[in-house]
Enzyme design. Structure first.
Site, mmCIF file in Angstrom:
data_model
loop_
_atom_site.group_PDB
_atom_site.id
_atom_site.type_symbol
_atom_site.label_atom_id
_atom_site.label_comp_id
_atom_site.label_asym_id
_atom_site.label_seq_id
_atom_site.Cartn_x
_atom_site.Cartn_y
_atom_site.Cartn_z
ATOM 1 N N THR A 17 15.717 14.680 2.380
ATOM 2 C CA THR A 17 15.520 16.008 1.788
ATOM 3 C C THR A 17 14.161 16.173 1.126
ATOM 4 O OG1 THR A 17 16.600 15.312 -0.266
ATOM 5 C CG2 THR A 17 17.986 16.348 1.414
ATOM 6 N N GLY A 18 13.364 15.114 1.031
ATOM 7 C CA GLY A 18 12.017 15.231 0.470
ATOM 8 C C GLY A 18 11.086 15.958 1.418
ATOM 9 N N LYS A 43 23.117 14.266 -3.151
ATOM 10 C CA LYS A 43 23.200 15.401 -2.231
ATOM 11 C C LYS A 43 24.177 15.141 -1.088
ATOM 12 C CE LYS A 43 18.652 17.280 -3.303
ATOM 13 N NZ LYS A 43 17.388 17.831 -2.778
ATOM 14 N N ILE A 96 7.882 3.814 5.954
ATOM 15 C CA ILE A 96 6.643 4.572 6.023
ATOM 16 C C ILE A 96 5.910 4.565 4.680
ATOM 17 C CG2 ILE A 96 5.644 6.837 6.552
ATOM 18 C CD1 ILE A 96 7.010 5.456 8.934
ATOM 19 N N THR A 97 6.645 4.447 3.592
ATOM 20 C CA THR A 97 6.102 4.562 2.239
ATOM 21 C C THR A 97 4.908 3.640 2.006
ATOM 22 O OG1 THR A 97 8.341 5.034 1.475
ATOM 23 C CG2 THR A 97 6.707 4.501 -0.202
ATOM 24 N N GLU A 98 3.878 4.172 1.355
ATOM 25 C CA GLU A 98 2.727 3.352 0.978
ATOM 26 C C GLU A 98 2.702 3.174 -0.539
ATOM 27 O OE1 GLU A 98 -1.143 5.126 1.556
ATOM 28 O OE2 GLU A 98 -0.273 7.139 1.562
ATOM 29 N N TYR A 159 -3.603 5.992 17.327
ATOM 30 C CA TYR A 159 -3.656 7.294 18.005
ATOM 31 C C TYR A 159 -4.876 7.383 18.921
ATOM 32 C CZ TYR A 159 -0.898 8.108 13.740
ATOM 33 O OH TYR A 159 -0.004 8.014 12.700
ATOM 34 N N GLU A 209 -7.803 -5.749 12.496
ATOM 35 C CA GLU A 209 -8.856 -5.354 11.583
ATOM 36 C C GLU A 209 -9.202 -6.535 10.679
ATOM 37 O OE1 GLU A 209 -7.195 -1.983 9.549
ATOM 38 O OE2 GLU A 209 -6.026 -3.217 8.171
ATOM 39 N N HIS A 247 -7.314 -0.233 4.167
ATOM 40 C CA HIS A 247 -6.008 -0.837 3.932
ATOM 41 C C HIS A 247 -6.074 -1.917 2.860
ATOM 42 C CE1 HIS A 247 -4.683 0.346 8.247
ATOM 43 N NE2 HIS A 247 -4.430 1.301 7.381
#
Length: 290
Positions: A17-18, A43, A96-98, A159, A209, A247
């Site tokens: 829901t974010g 929720k 996914i969170t950083e 990408y 990298e 990074h």
């Protein structure tokens, strides 16, 4: 064939829901991914995008038979979200969170391993098996189904490289962004093994990298265990020593982790190394012809 995900993968979204969770859930649904629900504490019992929301991952797994989760919760809660998913029986966790503290990641990753779960990330763009399943924030329109496996430490370089491959007529079996933090889950060695064992992956592209020694370890593994063609690219070749480049894991420390060292190790293992992303399709085609 593919590795890790396919059209039968059943996905739940932690933090659905974010802002980011709901936005990318819609993108994944539009791509055709089988998103079966999501979680946001407090929720449970409501819906979003026509899918049920649960208070806990345990409830989500029980009701939807989900086997994979993607995490969009804030950094201070993300390690707990990883451990909750693993404890609930989720077998592939994509974070996914950083900005998660490294020690929190270490604790969560060890717990996930103990529970028999695989983890990708954190601070990663996710993964995709083209035309089957997208789990993450990757732009699905640039990917094409094919036989090239892609492993990358960099999201945006993923990408760029995939765009170059697709434009050259080289589709992908699965593409994975492993994340750029000092500690992450599945990395080059494990994913190289998976691609080596996938009968429909004919060649592998590795995007590394500066910083750490993962590429050197991967080169050793390729030399001993990988029979398929491998093409590499190392980002940060002009980075000055001691300077962090983008990074958290991309920092040269002492005499290790330089682009030059990594390129030498890759070439010694028989891996063709591109000087720039646009050369990668050319090198892949040369390898496949040989």
């Amino acid at each position: 064939m593919s590795i890790l995900i396919n059209k039968s993968t059943r996905l739940i979204v932690q933090g659905i829901t974010g802002r980011d969770g709901s936005f990318h859930t819609k993108k994944m649904l539009d791509y055709g991914s089988k998103v079966v629900g999501g979680t946001t504490p407090g929720k449970g019992g409501s819906e979003i995008l026509g899918m049920p929301i649960f208070d806990t991952v345990y409830q989500a797994v029980e009701k939807t038979e989900a086997n994979t989760s993607i995490i969009f919760v804030p950094a201070r809660f993300a390690a707990d979200a990883i451990m909750e998913a693993a404890d609930a029986g989720i077998k592939l966790i994509v974070c996914i969170t950083e900005g998660i503290p490294t020690l929190d990641v270490v604790k969560a990753y060890r717990f996930a391993q103990m529970k028999g779960a695989m983890m990708i990330g954190p601070n990663c763009p996710g993964l995709i098996t083209p035309e089957e399943s997208l789990i993450g924030i990757l732009p699905g329109q640039i990917f094409k189904k094919g036989n090239i496996g892609v492993i990358s430490r960099s999201g945006t370089l993923t990408y760029e490289v995939v765009y170059q491959l697709t434009s050259s007529g080289l589709g992908q079996s699965t593409a994975i962004g492993v994340g750029g933090d000092p500690v992450v889950g599945l990395y080059f060695r494990e994913l190289l093994e998976m691609f080596q064992n996938d009968p429909e992956t004919e060649a592998i592209v590795m995007i590394g990298e500066i910083g750490g020694n993962a590429e050197e370890q991967a080169a050793e593994y390729v030399k001993k265990h990988v029979t398929k063609p491998v093409v590499g690219f190392i980002a940060g070749q002009s980075a000055p020593q001691g300077k962090q480049m983008g990074h958290a894991g991309a920092i040269i420390s002492g005499s290790s982790g330089t682009a030059a060292d990594k390129i030498i190790a890759l070439q010694a293992a028989g891996i063709s190394v591109a000087k720039e992303p646009s050369e990668i399709p050319v090198l892949v085609k040369e390898k496949l012809i040989i």
